[in-house]
Design a protein around this motif. Sequence first.
Motif, PDB file in Angstrom:
ATOM      1  N   SER A 109     -32.581  17.111 -41.036  1.00 33.64           N
ATOM      2  CA  SER A 109     -31.810  18.348 -41.180  1.00 33.64           C
ATOM      3  C   SER A 109     -31.538  18.927 -39.796  1.00 33.64           C
ATOM      4  O   SER A 109     -32.474  19.123 -39.011  1.00 33.64           O
ATOM      5  CB  SER A 109     -32.581  19.374 -42.019  1.00 33.64           C
ATOM      6  N   PRO A 110     -30.280  19.219 -39.434  1.00 37.89           N
ATOM      7  CA  PRO A 110     -29.977  19.729 -38.092  1.00 37.89           C
ATOM      8  C   PRO A 110     -30.530  21.135 -37.891  1.00 37.89           C
ATOM      9  O   PRO A 110     -30.468  21.963 -38.800  1.00 37.89           O
ATOM     10  CB  PRO A 110     -28.454  19.715 -38.047  1.00 37.89           C
ATOM     11  N   VAL A 111     -31.072  21.372 -36.690  1.00 37.52           N
ATOM     12  CA  VAL A 111     -31.586  22.710 -36.374  1.00 37.52           C
ATOM     13  C   VAL A 111     -30.892  23.328 -35.177  1.00 37.52           C
ATOM     14  O   VAL A 111     -30.994  24.545 -34.963  1.00 37.52           O
ATOM     15  CB  VAL A 111     -33.107  22.680 -36.121  1.00 37.52           C
ATOM     16  N   GLY A 112     -30.188  22.562 -34.375  1.00 36.84           N
ATOM     17  CA  GLY A 112     -29.504  23.160 -33.235  1.00 36.84           C
ATOM     18  C   GLY A 112     -28.781  22.141 -32.378  1.00 36.84           C
ATOM     19  O   GLY A 112     -29.047  20.935 -32.446  1.00 36.84           O
ATOM     20  N   LEU A 113     -27.846  22.631 -31.552  1.00 37.75           N
ATOM     21  CA  LEU A 113     -27.030  21.805 -30.668  1.00 37.75           C
ATOM     22  C   LEU A 113     -27.108  22.311 -29.241  1.00 37.75           C
ATOM     23  O   LEU A 113     -27.288  23.505 -28.991  1.00 37.75           O
ATOM     24  CB  LEU A 113     -25.555  21.844 -31.107  1.00 37.75           C
ATOM     25  N   LEU A 114     -26.939  21.392 -28.293  1.00 39.60           N
ATOM     26  CA  LEU A 114     -26.763  21.708 -26.880  1.00 39.60           C
ATOM     27  C   LEU A 114     -25.493  21.014 -26.422  1.00 39.60           C
ATOM     28  O   LEU A 114     -25.248  19.854 -26.797  1.00 39.60           O
ATOM     29  CB  LEU A 114     -27.942  21.207 -26.051  1.00 39.60           C
TER      30      LEU A 114
END
Length: 476
Positions: A258-263
């Motif tokens: 499950s995705p939690v964040g992007l950079l």
Amino acid sequence: MYLDGSTAPLAADGPVDILALLGDRSTLARRPAFHIQQADGKTELAAYRRLRTDIFVHEQRLFSGDDLDDRDTDPRTVVLVAKAVDGAVVGGVRLGPVDDRIDLGWWQGGRLVVAPEARGPLGIGAALVRAACARAEAEGALRFDATVQARNEVLFRRLGWRPVRATRVAGAPHLLMPWPVARIAAQVAATKAALGGLLAELPAPPGFGGDDGAPVPGTDVIAACDAIVPSMVERDPEWAGWCGVLVNVNDLAAMGASPVGLLDAIGARDTAQAALVLAGLTRAARAYGVPVLGGHTQLGVPAALSVTALGRTGRPVPGGGGRPGHAVRLTADLGGGWRAGYRGRQWDSTTRRRGEELRAMTRAVAVARPAAAKDVSMAGIAGTLGMLAEASGCGAVLDVAAVPRPAGASMGDWLTCFPGFAMLTADEPHTPPLPAGPAIGAVCGELTAGQGVGLRWPDGEITEAVTSTVTGMGTA
């Protein structure tokens, strides 16, 4: 005096065109004795059919009356003709899809003829065969074959064709011979073949080599990172920003995370270009429900974009978890269409989807937990299946007729393009499908012993798409 330095007049019956008017006799003398084009109208088509009657009915006595069949009335059939300098049709060949209902990417050539007076050193027959091969590949064919008269085997062998088996047509001995279409193999070689050698010395942890994401040791975090091709950032910055999110979220989805964040890391020539990239990235992040945690922006530099995604799962699904005998399933979003400017290469379904639909697709692997999963990458469906098989220590066969495909894409384009959402999974036969919302899934092959990927056709023939490993990274 003429342009070529001569003073003798041109023959009165010479070609009447600009070269003749200028008197450039040396160029006229070097003109080819024939050229090949698609039959243009009923007159050229009738001339080609008369040649066929002369050769196949009267000269070779293969048919009685005429040699016409259903292929001649199929509107998809293409006829190429060889025309002499005076415009006369001196040869021809036809080609088109084999299946009467849907074009699976299997084309067949036939009815190759050359007028008796045009045979010999001009090489008209060989030129027609080469032209037919080029046209079939341009139409997206992944298999192109012909039933060749046994006496013409040497010619076709010289042109790269290889016999498969003997057969008979109109009572005469023929050979089934395929032309080796190398579209998938060439794409794999261009995008993935160098990875094994380049990455061999990296100190990577074992178990997930070649996966879409990387488990962070000692945690339940999965990290994924993708860079967008700079030319795409330059010509279509908003789409590049969207894709920077799309490819990373799909990479996490392939591992059941499950995705939690992007950079993000952006390079741009000015603020206007950076703003367009960020607009696409922002829109995608909101659609997928993933926050942008931070990043880096550099102005006054060539266009560039790289995005890193972080996700979580306590039980990552590996890309190398397949085994011989596992069923291969493709689950793909068939909505949308070709991205403007990327026809045949990038299928855009995701920008038209609601956020709930996107998230249903990216949760599917986590819910179903297959033995192995790979997000379809720039290697295309066939190349990505090759990577899943390689990481699993086996080969694969893909049933072409069972592959879910949009109506607006040829099979050749679909198996080699980058789709918006397409997931390949491998698991025991009769495993339930992925619950992927609007995406369509179907079992369309299996993992096998050996290496590479074969395409299995409705007649049972298997043609090679990937001959060995894809990346050279070996078993995960």
